[in-house]
Write a protein that holds these residues in place. Structure first.
Motif, PDB file in Angstrom:
ATOM      1  N   ARG A  96     -44.670 -41.965  25.148  1.00  0.00           N
ATOM      2  CA  ARG A  96     -44.945 -40.763  24.350  1.00  0.00           C
ATOM      3  C   ARG A  96     -46.420 -40.621  24.038  1.00  0.00           C
ATOM      4  NH1 ARG A  96     -39.964 -42.361  21.464  1.00  0.00           N
ATOM      5  NH2 ARG A  96     -38.353 -41.512  22.814  1.00  0.00           N
ATOM      6  N   VAL A 192     -49.474 -39.003  10.399  1.00  0.00           N
ATOM      7  CA  VAL A 192     -49.090 -40.311   9.855  1.00  0.00           C
ATOM      8  C   VAL A 192     -47.846 -40.801  10.598  1.00  0.00           C
ATOM      9  CG1 VAL A 192     -48.320 -41.569   7.817  1.00  0.00           C
ATOM     10  CG2 VAL A 192     -49.968 -39.698   7.566  1.00  0.00           C
ATOM     11  N   PRO A 194     -45.087 -42.100  13.622  1.00  0.00           N
ATOM     12  CA  PRO A 194     -44.305 -41.293  14.553  1.00  0.00           C
ATOM     13  C   PRO A 194     -43.415 -40.311  13.790  1.00  0.00           C
ATOM     14  CG  PRO A 194     -43.337 -43.488  14.348  1.00  0.00           C
ATOM     15  CD  PRO A 194     -44.571 -43.478  13.490  1.00  0.00           C
ATOM     16  N   PRO A 195     -42.927 -39.273  14.476  1.00  0.00           N
ATOM     17  CA  PRO A 195     -42.047 -38.319  13.794  1.00  0.00           C
ATOM     18  C   PRO A 195     -40.617 -38.851  13.725  1.00  0.00           C
ATOM     19  CG  PRO A 195     -42.273 -37.706  16.094  1.00  0.00           C
ATOM     20  CD  PRO A 195     -43.144 -38.927  15.900  1.00  0.00           C
ATOM     21  N   LEU A 196     -39.874 -38.347  12.754  1.00  0.00           N
ATOM     22  CA  LEU A 196     -38.423 -38.529  12.794  1.00  0.00           C
ATOM     23  C   LEU A 196     -37.902 -37.747  13.999  1.00  0.00           C
ATOM     24  CD1 LEU A 196     -37.771 -37.822   9.040  1.00  0.00           C
ATOM     25  CD2 LEU A 196     -37.221 -39.983  10.182  1.00  0.00           C
ATOM     26  N   ARG A 197     -36.908 -38.283  14.687  1.00  0.00           N
ATOM     27  CA  ARG A 197     -36.348 -37.563  15.849  1.00  0.00           C
ATOM     28  C   ARG A 197     -34.831 -37.491  15.658  1.00  0.00           C
ATOM     29  NH1 ARG A 197     -37.041 -39.872  20.704  1.00  0.00           N
ATOM     30  NH2 ARG A 197     -37.493 -37.932  21.774  1.00  0.00           N
ATOM     31  N   ILE A 347     -45.371 -35.818   9.550  1.00  0.00           N
ATOM     32  CA  ILE A 347     -46.120 -35.660   8.300  1.00  0.00           C
ATOM     33  C   ILE A 347     -47.595 -35.957   8.553  1.00  0.00           C
ATOM     34  CG2 ILE A 347     -44.199 -36.131   6.743  1.00  0.00           C
ATOM     35  CD1 ILE A 347     -45.426 -38.991   6.401  1.00  0.00           C
ATOM     36  N   ALA A 362     -44.049 -38.665   2.681  1.00  0.00           N
ATOM     37  CA  ALA A 362     -43.185 -39.561   3.468  1.00  0.00           C
ATOM     38  C   ALA A 362     -41.790 -39.621   2.845  1.00  0.00           C
ATOM     39  CB  ALA A 362     -43.803 -40.956   3.537  1.00  0.00           C
ATOM     40  N   ASN A 365     -39.894 -36.447   3.691  1.00  0.00           N
ATOM     41  CA  ASN A 365     -39.474 -36.466   5.103  1.00  0.00           C
ATOM     42  C   ASN A 365     -38.202 -37.294   5.285  1.00  0.00           C
ATOM     43  OD1 ASN A 365     -40.165 -35.383   7.619  1.00  0.00           O
ATOM     44  ND2 ASN A 365     -41.246 -37.227   8.269  1.00  0.00           N
ATOM     45  N   ARG A 366     -38.181 -38.508   4.706  1.00  0.00           N
ATOM     46  CA  ARG A 366     -37.014 -39.366   4.939  1.00  0.00           C
ATOM     47  C   ARG A 366     -35.803 -38.914   4.122  1.00  0.00           C
ATOM     48  NH1 ARG A 366     -40.217 -43.186   1.748  1.00  0.00           N
ATOM     49  NH2 ARG A 366     -39.233 -43.278  -0.292  1.00  0.00           N
ATOM     50  N   ALA A 370     -34.301 -36.894   7.825  1.00  0.00           N
ATOM     51  CA  ALA A 370     -34.005 -38.015   8.720  1.00  0.00           C
ATOM     52  C   ALA A 370     -32.562 -37.936   9.214  1.00  0.00           C
ATOM     53  CB  ALA A 370     -34.224 -39.337   7.984  1.00  0.00           C
TER      54      ALA A 370
END
Lengths: 447, 157
Positions: A96, A192, A194-197, A347, A362, A365-366, A370
């Motif tokens: 990636r 910041v 890797p991204p959540l996928r 993020i 962060a 985001n989680r 997630a």
């Protein structure tokens, strides 16, 4: 041959002022058409420049269904190339991200390319002498996308060689990106981690529409946000005791309809729009010590206050990203098939701001986005039920007419009641426009 | 009171069984009040606070998660998910008086409707002996393919 094969006009007819036909979500031929026309003619998000900070750094992603590489060719020059060797089609990079040094080298036959895509060398090149390789697309090197624009660190690409300019496509909607970047005392963001996928078995547009759907939070998220409020009340903490972080992030999802009505929605031409014109679920986050002072140092108190008073909730950039300025988040809804979408949630750090802001971002985001997030579970359940439910025959239209007005003109910016579905209609208006873009251009050329 | 290696290993097995059987009230009671359940997003991630994780949950969030599973309007749990842990014998890596560290490899299966997913993972437990009982001070779960795109993970490894 399906009924839409090669016929963008037939697909465009699936959009009406108050409803859209289910085939925009479930038909594989319509999906192919939107990749070929909508995603090729629009400006689509690729990545952030901080993902490729040094010369030779690359980042592999997709624009629509097209595999591409964002690569830093020179210190101030980022290119976006198709991730395909011009020789046999091998993907040039498969990880990636990484650093390729001075050139890309195909792992199959060692054709090599400069980081702007130009052909550098082919082993045993005399085998091509007199064959006219230099006159073929293969002889030119790695193909670049039609156009690239770096807007304050965010890299966008237009696949089509000719078409709408970056400025015309985004217009005043760039004020949301500006606000997100201005929140850094240095006017700069950095990615910041890797991204959540998160893999969804639904059409990408359902996810985009949900970003400005303000009538679902208190219903679909009652299980998570409602339970959070109930648990907190059971704790019986004194008013001034610090709230559990989850309350600050999740509880506002349970705000009543009146809150979301008053929040307001703004739409811009070409399918862009945002919720949270007046206030939003991000309005009442606690202040972080030292942050305002750092902002005032850069901008002066008045301007710093104006930047931070903006509480835009979700800004949709057509076709497929959403940003949250107040918490520096970007979600990329990457289409994989009519019924498959990967959501990547990134993020960013506000360079020059206290770390606590990154920590809150962060956490958001989680907690919310997630594959392990209870709020995410609520949403995915609704999208996938819709993806399956849309197969019901004899009831083939999806309704988008909440607060519909007569003769809506999407070429004008508008600010409306926060529960309107105008932004969804705005997206479909743009979808129709870019679906027909090539056809319209051909007609104009013929006239 | 001292704790034997076997008691630590039994504790890990018992916890896995509680999760498989959905005995969440008992499971929550294993935790110390300031414990965190961390599931990193990045391979070998060092910072749970300033980077995105899959989970970094305090007791309030864990209670919320468990409470939600049984909510009348928790539509993503109609029907309910089920999970299944197959664990390797835990390594007892540290025994320092009243605190202990174990590392356990496991295969975690979660299923709902027609979907089933398998995750290979390692769970690190920080355990403490408090008032004569073993408790979870912190738990870290590293998923082998943490950088892959996941479907819902609704229960807890």
């Amino acid at each position: 041959m399906g009924i839409y094969t090669g016929d963008p006009a037939a697909a465009a007819n699936l959009v009406q002022p108050n409803q859209v036909h289910r085939d925009v979500y479930i038909n594989p031929d319509v999906y192919k058409l939107e990749m070929k026309h909508v995603f090729a003619n629009a400006w689509v998000f690729v990545g952030h420049e901080s993902q490729t900070p040094n010369k030779g750094d690359y980042f592999a992603t997709q624009v629509g269904d097209q595999p591409v590489i964002q690569v830093r060719h020179k210190p101030d020059d980022i290119h976006v190339l198709y991730n395909r060797c011009p020789h046999k089609g091998t993907k040039i990079v498969i990880d990636r991200q990484g650093n390729t040094g001075k050139f890309f080298r195909c792992p199959y036959h060692a054709w090599s390319f400069k980081t702007d895509g130009c052909l550098l060398a082919i082993p045993l090149k005399k085998g091509y002498e007199g064959t006219g390789l230099e006159d073929t697309p293969s002889g030119k090197g790695m193909k670049a996308v039609g156009a690239v624009h770096n807007y304050r660190g965010f890299i966008f690409a237009r696949l089509a060689e000719e078409g709408i300019s970056f400025e015309e496509f985004f217009g005043d909607s760039l004020s949301s990106l500006d606000n997100m970047v201005d929140r850094s005392p240095e006017g700069r963001l950095e990615v910041v981690g890797p991204p959540l996928r998160y893999l969804h078995h639904c059409n990408w547009k359902m996810l985009v529409e949900n970003q400005t759907d303000t009538c679902h939070p208190m219903v679909a998220h009652e299980s998570s946000a409602g339970t959070a409020v109930k648990l907190y009340e059971e704790l019986g903490l004194p008013e001034d005791a610090p709230k559990p972080p989850a309350m600050e992030i999740i509880a506002p999802f349970m705000s009543p309809y009146e809150f979301f009505e008053g929040m307001g929605i703004r739409t811009w031409p070409n399918g862009h729009g945002h919720t949270g014109v007046n206030h939003s679920i991000h309005s009442n986050y606690s202040a972080i010590p030292g942050y305002f002072e750092a902002m005032a140092e850069t901008y002066g108190e008045e301007k710093a206050k104006a930047i931070l008073d903006e509480n835009r909730h979700n800004t949709v950039y057509f076709p497929n990203i959403m940003i949250k300025g107040p918490i520096q988040q970007l979600r990329n809804f990457i289409p994989l098939a009519a019924d498959r979408t990967i959501v990547e949630s990134y993020i960013y750090r506000l360079v020059g701001a206290p770390d606590e802001l990154t920590a809150r971002t962060a956490m958001y985001n989680r907690m919310i986005n997630a594959p392990t997030s209870i709020v995410g579970h609520d949403d995915l359940e609704m999208y996938e039920r819709a993806q399956e439910g849309l197969h019901v025959d004899g009831m083939e239209w999806v309704n988008i007419q909440r607060l519909l007005e007569e003769d809506e003109d999407f070429s004008e910016e508008a600010v409306l009641n926060g529960t309107t579905e105008r932004q969804m209609r705005n997206q479909f208006d743009a979808w129709r426009k870019f679906m027909l873009y090539d056809q319209t251009a051909q007609q104009e050329a013929a006239e | 009171m001292s704790v034997s290696k076997d008691q630590l290993i039994d504790f890990i097995y018992d916890e896995a069984r509680m999760l498989d059987e959905g005995r969440y009230t008992e499971w929550l009671a294993l935790w110390l009040p300031d414990g965190h359940y961390w599931m990193p997003l990045d391979y070998k991630q060092a910072d749970p606070i300033n980077e995105t994780s899959l989970l970094y949950e305090d007791m309030f969030m864990l209670k919320l998660r468990v409470e939600r599973l049984n909510g009348a309007r928790t539509f993503s749990q109609k029907p309910k998910s089920r999970c299944h842990h197959v664990i390797q014998r835990p390594f007892v890596d540290e025994m320092n008086g009243d605190t202990f560290v174990t590392n356990t490899s496991m295969h975690y299966v979660e299923t709902r409707l027609d979907e089933q997913q398998l995750l290979a993972l390692t769970a690190r437990h920080d355990l403490a002996l408090v008032d004569g009982a073993l408790r979870i001070a912190n738990k870290r779960v590293d998923i082998l393919n943490c950088d892959a795109a996941f479907r819902n993970i609704q229960l807890l490894p």
